[in-house]
Design a protein around this motif. Sequence first.
Motif, PDB file in Angstrom:
ATOM      1  N   ALA A  49       0.832  -1.204   0.000  1.00 59.34           N
ATOM      2  CA  ALA A  49       0.000   0.000   0.000  1.00 59.34           C
ATOM      3  C   ALA A  49       0.863   1.249   0.000  1.00 59.34           C
ATOM      4  O   ALA A  49       0.556   2.230  -0.698  1.00 59.34           O
ATOM      5  CB  ALA A  49      -0.931  -0.006   1.216  1.00 59.34           C
ATOM      6  N   ARG A  50       1.954   1.219   0.758  1.00 59.02           N
ATOM      7  CA  ARG A  50       2.859   2.377   0.782  1.00 59.02           C
ATOM      8  C   ARG A  50       3.522   2.580  -0.576  1.00 59.02           C
ATOM      9  O   ARG A  50       3.689   3.708  -1.030  1.00 59.02           O
ATOM     10  CB  ARG A  50       3.923   2.195   1.859  1.00 59.02           C
ATOM     11  CG  ARG A  50       3.390   2.434   3.243  1.00 59.02           C
ATOM     12  CD  ARG A  50       4.476   2.305   4.268  1.00 59.02           C
ATOM     13  NE  ARG A  50       3.960   2.592   5.602  1.00 59.02           N
ATOM     14  CZ  ARG A  50       4.618   2.317   6.712  1.00 59.02           C
ATOM     15  NH1 ARG A  50       5.811   1.763   6.663  1.00 59.02           N
ATOM     16  NH2 ARG A  50       4.088   2.597   7.876  1.00 59.02           N
ATOM     17  N   LYS A  51       3.906   1.490  -1.228  1.00 54.60           N
ATOM     18  CA  LYS A  51       4.499   1.605  -2.555  1.00 54.60           C
ATOM     19  C   LYS A  51       3.500   2.204  -3.543  1.00 54.60           C
ATOM     20  O   LYS A  51       3.845   3.069  -4.344  1.00 54.60           O
ATOM     21  CB  LYS A  51       4.954   0.237  -3.059  1.00 54.60           C
ATOM     22  CG  LYS A  51       6.226  -0.257  -2.443  1.00 54.60           C
ATOM     23  CD  LYS A  51       6.607  -1.609  -3.053  1.00 54.60           C
ATOM     24  CE  LYS A  51       7.857  -2.170  -2.449  1.00 54.60           C
ATOM     25  NZ  LYS A  51       8.192  -3.499  -3.023  1.00 54.60           N
ATOM     26  N   ALA A  52       2.263   1.725  -3.490  1.00 53.50           N
ATOM     27  CA  ALA A  52       1.232   2.239  -4.391  1.00 53.50           C
ATOM     28  C   ALA A  52       0.968   3.714  -4.117  1.00 53.50           C
ATOM     29  O   ALA A  52       0.808   4.511  -5.040  1.00 53.50           O
ATOM     30  CB  ALA A  52      -0.058   1.428  -4.229  1.00 53.50           C
ATOM     31  N   GLU A  53       0.941   4.083  -2.854  1.00 54.47           N
ATOM     32  CA  GLU A  53       0.706   5.471  -2.460  1.00 54.47           C
ATOM     33  C   GLU A  53       1.864   6.355  -2.936  1.00 54.47           C
ATOM     34  O   GLU A  53       1.657   7.458  -3.422  1.00 54.47           O
ATOM     35  CB  GLU A  53       0.563   5.534  -0.940  1.00 54.47           C
ATOM     36  CG  GLU A  53      -0.146   6.705  -0.379  1.00 54.47           C
ATOM     37  CD  GLU A  53      -1.529   6.982  -0.929  1.00 54.47           C
ATOM     38  OE1 GLU A  53      -1.804   8.171  -1.146  1.00 54.47           O
ATOM     39  OE2 GLU A  53      -2.323   6.068  -1.149  1.00 54.47           O
ATOM     40  N   ALA A  54       3.086   5.846  -2.815  1.00 57.73           N
ATOM     41  CA  ALA A  54       4.259   6.608  -3.255  1.00 57.73           C
ATOM     42  C   ALA A  54       4.237   6.785  -4.773  1.00 57.73           C
ATOM     43  O   ALA A  54       4.536   7.865  -5.279  1.00 57.73           O
ATOM     44  CB  ALA A  54       5.536   5.906  -2.815  1.00 57.73           C
ATOM     45  N   LYS A  56       1.597   6.758  -6.676  1.00 55.88           N
ATOM     46  CA  LYS A  56       0.487   7.671  -6.970  1.00 55.88           C
ATOM     47  C   LYS A  56       0.905   9.114  -6.672  1.00 55.88           C
ATOM     48  O   LYS A  56       0.635  10.013  -7.446  1.00 55.88           O
ATOM     49  CB  LYS A  56      -0.728   7.292  -6.120  1.00 55.88           C
ATOM     50  CG  LYS A  56      -1.941   8.142  -6.364  1.00 55.88           C
ATOM     51  CD  LYS A  56      -3.092   7.690  -5.478  1.00 55.88           C
ATOM     52  CE  LYS A  56      -4.275   8.600  -5.605  1.00 55.88           C
ATOM     53  NZ  LYS A  56      -5.335   8.276  -4.676  1.00 55.88           N
ATOM     54  N   GLY A  57       1.586   9.300  -5.567  1.00 57.35           N
ATOM     55  CA  GLY A  57       2.038  10.632  -5.186  1.00 57.35           C
ATOM     56  C   GLY A  57       3.048  11.191  -6.171  1.00 57.35           C
ATOM     57  O   GLY A  57       3.013  12.365  -6.515  1.00 57.35           O
ATOM     58  N   GLU A  60       1.202  12.278  -9.288  1.00 57.13           N
ATOM     59  CA  GLU A  60       0.500  13.538  -9.058  1.00 57.13           C
ATOM     60  C   GLU A  60       1.486  14.688  -9.041  1.00 57.13           C
ATOM     61  O   GLU A  60       1.220  15.757  -9.571  1.00 57.13           O
ATOM     62  CB  GLU A  60      -0.281  13.490  -7.749  1.00 57.13           C
ATOM     63  CG  GLU A  60      -1.495  12.603  -7.801  1.00 57.13           C
ATOM     64  CD  GLU A  60      -2.207  12.499  -6.467  1.00 57.13           C
ATOM     65  OE1 GLU A  60      -1.758  13.143  -5.496  1.00 57.13           O
ATOM     66  OE2 GLU A  60      -3.207  11.774  -6.406  1.00 57.13           O
TER      67      GLU A  60
END
Length: 88
Positions: A49-54, A56-57, A60
């Motif tokens: 989840a952290r990898k996906a969030e990173a 995505k960030g 963006e």
Amino acid sequence: MKKKMESKSSSVTDATPLIDIQAAIQRLRKENKEMDIRIGVLDYELIQARKAEAAKGSQEYSTSRDISDDDEEESDNDNEEDDDSLHG
């Protein structure tokens, strides 16, 4: 006194409490292994989840950076037009 000694003797030789303790230890070991597995799975999910969030960030960030670069170019063009109208 004799009855007291006999009851004491029978309670000392009774292995039931020891067996109960051993069974409880076995249950705790099993639960511990299960919890270790759960912790491993949750740790893996959290990392993903952290990898996906990173990712995505960072997408963006690059998108907003492209937009802000475009805004700066438009702003530079507007300034050139303003300069031309003042001189012209």
